[in-house]
Design a protein around this motif. Structure first.
Motif, PDB file in Angstrom:
ATOM      1  N   LEU A  84      -6.306  -4.615  -2.858  1.00 50.49           N
ATOM      2  CA  LEU A  84      -5.746  -5.199  -1.511  1.00 50.49           C
ATOM      3  C   LEU A  84      -4.433  -5.043  -1.078  1.00 50.49           C
ATOM      4  O   LEU A  84      -3.533  -5.341  -2.032  1.00 50.49           O
ATOM      5  CB  LEU A  84      -6.172  -6.757  -1.352  1.00 50.49           C
ATOM      6  N   VAL A  85      -4.185  -4.348   0.003  1.00 49.58           N
ATOM      7  CA  VAL A  85      -2.849  -4.142   0.444  1.00 49.58           C
ATOM      8  C   VAL A  85      -2.493  -4.809   1.992  1.00 49.58           C
ATOM      9  O   VAL A  85      -3.552  -4.409   2.636  1.00 49.58           O
ATOM     10  CB  VAL A  85      -2.379  -2.403   0.301  1.00 49.58           C
ATOM     11  N   ARG A 107       7.612  -4.614   5.247  1.00 48.84           N
ATOM     12  CA  ARG A 107       7.482  -5.494   4.111  1.00 48.84           C
ATOM     13  C   ARG A 107       6.196  -5.451   3.314  1.00 48.84           C
ATOM     14  O   ARG A 107       5.281  -5.945   4.230  1.00 48.84           O
ATOM     15  CB  ARG A 107       8.038  -7.063   4.215  1.00 48.84           C
ATOM     16  N   ARG A 108       5.993  -5.217   2.122  1.00 53.29           N
ATOM     17  CA  ARG A 108       4.699  -5.251   1.632  1.00 53.29           C
ATOM     18  C   ARG A 108       4.582  -6.639   1.010  1.00 53.29           C
ATOM     19  O   ARG A 108       5.187  -6.892   0.095  1.00 53.29           O
ATOM     20  CB  ARG A 108       4.690  -4.195   0.509  1.00 53.29           C
ATOM     21  N   ILE A 109       3.485  -7.157   1.451  1.00 55.59           N
ATOM     22  CA  ILE A 109       3.280  -8.752   1.007  1.00 55.59           C
ATOM     23  C   ILE A 109       2.379  -8.763  -0.052  1.00 55.59           C
ATOM     24  O   ILE A 109       2.437  -9.372  -1.029  1.00 55.59           O
ATOM     25  CB  ILE A 109       2.641  -9.490   2.212  1.00 55.59           C
ATOM     26  N   GLY A 130       6.757 -16.901  -0.887  1.00 51.73           N
ATOM     27  CA  GLY A 130       6.674 -15.607  -0.505  1.00 51.73           C
ATOM     28  C   GLY A 130       6.282 -14.608  -1.144  1.00 51.73           C
ATOM     29  O   GLY A 130       6.333 -13.461  -0.947  1.00 51.73           O
ATOM     30  N   CYS A 131       5.524 -15.084  -2.226  1.00 54.22           N
ATOM     31  CA  CYS A 131       4.948 -13.918  -3.226  1.00 54.22           C
ATOM     32  C   CYS A 131       3.649 -13.329  -2.799  1.00 54.22           C
ATOM     33  O   CYS A 131       2.935 -12.639  -3.258  1.00 54.22           O
ATOM     34  CB  CYS A 131       4.769 -14.765  -4.514  1.00 54.22           C
ATOM     35  N   GLY A 132       3.218 -13.935  -1.639  1.00 55.17           N
ATOM     36  CA  GLY A 132       1.899 -13.582  -0.999  1.00 55.17           C
ATOM     37  C   GLY A 132       0.777 -14.248  -1.066  1.00 55.17           C
ATOM     38  O   GLY A 132      -0.461 -13.807  -0.923  1.00 55.17           O
ATOM     39  N   LYS A 133       0.815 -15.463  -1.979  1.00 58.48           N
ATOM     40  CA  LYS A 133      -0.491 -16.302  -2.034  1.00 58.48           C
ATOM     41  C   LYS A 133      -1.121 -16.683  -1.153  1.00 58.48           C
ATOM     42  O   LYS A 133      -2.230 -16.505  -0.826  1.00 58.48           O
ATOM     43  CB  LYS A 133      -0.285 -17.301  -3.177  1.00 58.48           C
ATOM     44  N   SER A 134      -0.264 -17.153   0.053  1.00 52.21           N
ATOM     45  CA  SER A 134      -1.082 -17.792   1.270  1.00 52.21           C
ATOM     46  C   SER A 134      -1.774 -16.643   2.104  1.00 52.21           C
ATOM     47  O   SER A 134      -2.818 -16.715   2.606  1.00 52.21           O
ATOM     48  CB  SER A 134      -0.072 -18.569   2.315  1.00 52.21           C
ATOM     49  N   GLY A 191       3.943  -9.852  -4.468  1.00 51.63           N
ATOM     50  CA  GLY A 191       2.709  -9.452  -3.738  1.00 51.63           C
ATOM     51  C   GLY A 191       1.650  -8.712  -4.887  1.00 51.63           C
ATOM     52  O   GLY A 191       0.649  -7.948  -4.549  1.00 51.63           O
ATOM     53  N   ALA A 192       1.895  -9.231  -6.223  1.00 55.44           N
ATOM     54  CA  ALA A 192       0.994  -8.739  -7.152  1.00 55.44           C
ATOM     55  C   ALA A 192       0.606  -9.566  -8.161  1.00 55.44           C
ATOM     56  O   ALA A 192       1.482 -10.660  -8.350  1.00 55.44           O
ATOM     57  CB  ALA A 192       1.586  -7.402  -8.021  1.00 55.44           C
TER      58      ALA A 192
END
Lengths: 218, 265
Positions: B25-26, B32-34, B55-59, B230-231
């Motif tokens: 999933l990208v 900015r790559r979330i 801001g790590c992308g969890k939401s 994001g990972a």
């Protein structure tokens, strides 16, 4: 003060007041419908309609009702379109009012937060359901004070209807003024407007309280 | 809550049937790559807790799962059905994926029952009396039966969030997503919401929970996902993760909580 004159004229004022009220009613009702459609065209960014709505709003808000009526009543017949005075009055009032109502609705619609919409979407509501059950009720509650103010403004605007030869209150008063009795006529004119607009104002005040109660704040 | 509360520990990792399958999933916002290639499986009855710095992308991950954010690439499968193809009927998918938000997002113009019934009655077209019985029994289970006719503004934050959970549950979703649902609550109200969630976990509801409540995460999770930039950096059983995280980044992240907890005491 000539009481006999007042009593004699009362039925005339009542009839004119009734005409004013009924024309105002239709004008306001149709304004609401037109305003909502124009606001929704903007809200959903409907390609061509959105621009048309924007142009309409500017045109209607920035020209006086009297000029709009003049155009409808005296201008259109030259193009072969003959409209009755009443029809002109309702069309004119709707044309003017729709623009103000559109702005009122727009204010309400933009006040509904994106996160509320996401909450509705998350429940699986489709666009129509979302509008009907989430967006409109909240938008309406926000817009109601402006809608009410606009409705009252429109009721007062009916006083220019006499230029399309409608025997409304203003028309009647002008008629009576010509025959003297200026104090009585003026007084009855003011009273008549008060009698028809004050209840509407009170109704709207109640409505605004209800809207505040229905909602809002956390 | 109910009698299942007395069962020891969380349901224990689900029964194997896969509910959710995420591959590569990208998602980017502008430059900015979330989300940078997330792959993840969630099985039936599993409770997955996602933690990581802001801001790590969890939401965003949660929001991609019910289509609130369109994804750039990758694939999401819900019970074997790919839901990331163009033309996906998200209104239908969202009925199967419950979501609870940080700020409750109850509808202010509807009372508690109105909020809870909107989905079942308008979307699922269930009969009102039956949906209402169901809703009231859920409200009772979260201790809010007596607030059915209250409006959101008359409720505390904790009560609002419990209603929001019930609102999602009455749709009978196959998986529930919780997006930092206690982050806006006063401390004394956090517990009542977490208790409800713990009860649901023990009942075997499949859940993905994004939270900063570390003690709760440890208690409720079958598996911890630690995300950064994001990972997925690390995923492991909760005890292992909190006692001896494998990655340096997870260690550093947990240290921050250590520190702030010590300071508070």
């Amino acid at each position: 003060m000539d009481l006999d004159f007042v009593i004699a004229c009362a039925p005339l004022f009542a009839a004119s007041a009734w005409l004013t009220v009924s024309l105002a009613f239709w004008g306001i009702a149709l304004s609401l419908a037109l305003g909502l459609l124009a606001a929704l065209a903007g809200y959903y960014r409907v390609p061509i309609l959105r621009r048309a709505a924007g142009a309409y709003i500017e045109l209607a808000r920035n020209t006086p009702l009297m000029i709009q009526l003049f155009f409808l009543y005296y201008g259109l017949p030259r193009l072969g379109i003959l409209l009755e005075g009443r029809t002109c009055a309702v069309i004119g009032l709707t044309f003017l009012g729709g623009a103000y109502m559109a702005e009122a609705f727009r204010g309400g619609l933009t006040a509904v937060g994106r996160t509320q919409i996401e909450a509705g979407l998350s429940l699986g509501l489709n666009r129509v359901q979302l509008l009907r059950h989430v967006i409109l009720p909240q938008a309406l509650a926000v817009a109601i004070p402006v809608i009410c103010a606009t409705a009252i403004f429109l009721m007062k605007e009916t006083s220019v209807f006499s230029i399309v030869a409608l025997p409304d209150l203003m028309y009647l008063a002008k008629d009576l003024l010509k025959e003297g009795h200026s104090t009585e006529s003026n007084l009855m004119l003011v009273l008549s407007y008060l009698v028809i607009i004050l209840p509407v104002s009170l109704l709207f005040a109640w409505l605004e309280r209800r809207a505040r109660f229905a909602g809002f704040g956390s | 809550m109910n009698d299942t509360d007395n069962q020891p520990g969380p349901a224990g990792g689900g029964n194997g049937a896969r509910v959710l399958r995420i591959r590569d999933l990208v998602k980017s916002f502008g430059e900015r790559r979330i989300l940078d290639g997330i792959s993840l499986d969630v099985s039936q009855g599993e409770v997955l807790v996602v933690i990581g710095p802001s801001g790590c992308g969890k939401s965003t991950l949660l929001r991609c799962l019910n289509g609130l954010e369109p994804i750039d690439s990758g694939e999401i499968e819900l019970k074997g059905e790919v839901i990331t193809r163009p033309g996906t009927d998200w209104n239908r998918v969202r009925q199967r994926v419950g979501m609870v938000f940080q700020n409750y997002e109850l509808f202010p113009h509807l009372n508690v029952l109105g909020n809870v019934l909107l989905g079942p009655v308008k979307v699922q077209r269930r009969k009102r009396p039956e949906a209402e019985r169901d809703a009231l029994s859920w409200l009772e289970r979260v201790g809010l039966a007596d607030r059915a006719s209250s409006f959101p503004r008359q409720l505390s934050g904790g009560q609002k969030q419990r209603v929001a959970i019930v609102r999602a549950l009455t749709m009978s979703p196959e998986i529930m997503l919780f997006d930092e649902v206690t982050a806006s609550l006063d401390p004394e109200m956090v517990r009542e919401v977490l208790d409800v969630m713990l009860g649901l976990a023990r009942q075997g509801l499949t859940m993905i929970i994004v939270t900063h409540e570390m003690a709760f995460a440890r208690a409720v999770a079958d598996r911890i996902i630690f995300m950064d930039e994001g990972a997925i950096v690390e995923q492991s059983a909760p005890d292992g993760f909190f006692e001896s995280p494998e990655s340096e980044r997870a260690r550093r992240f947990l240290n921050i909580f250590e520190f702030s907890e010590k300071r508070r005491e």
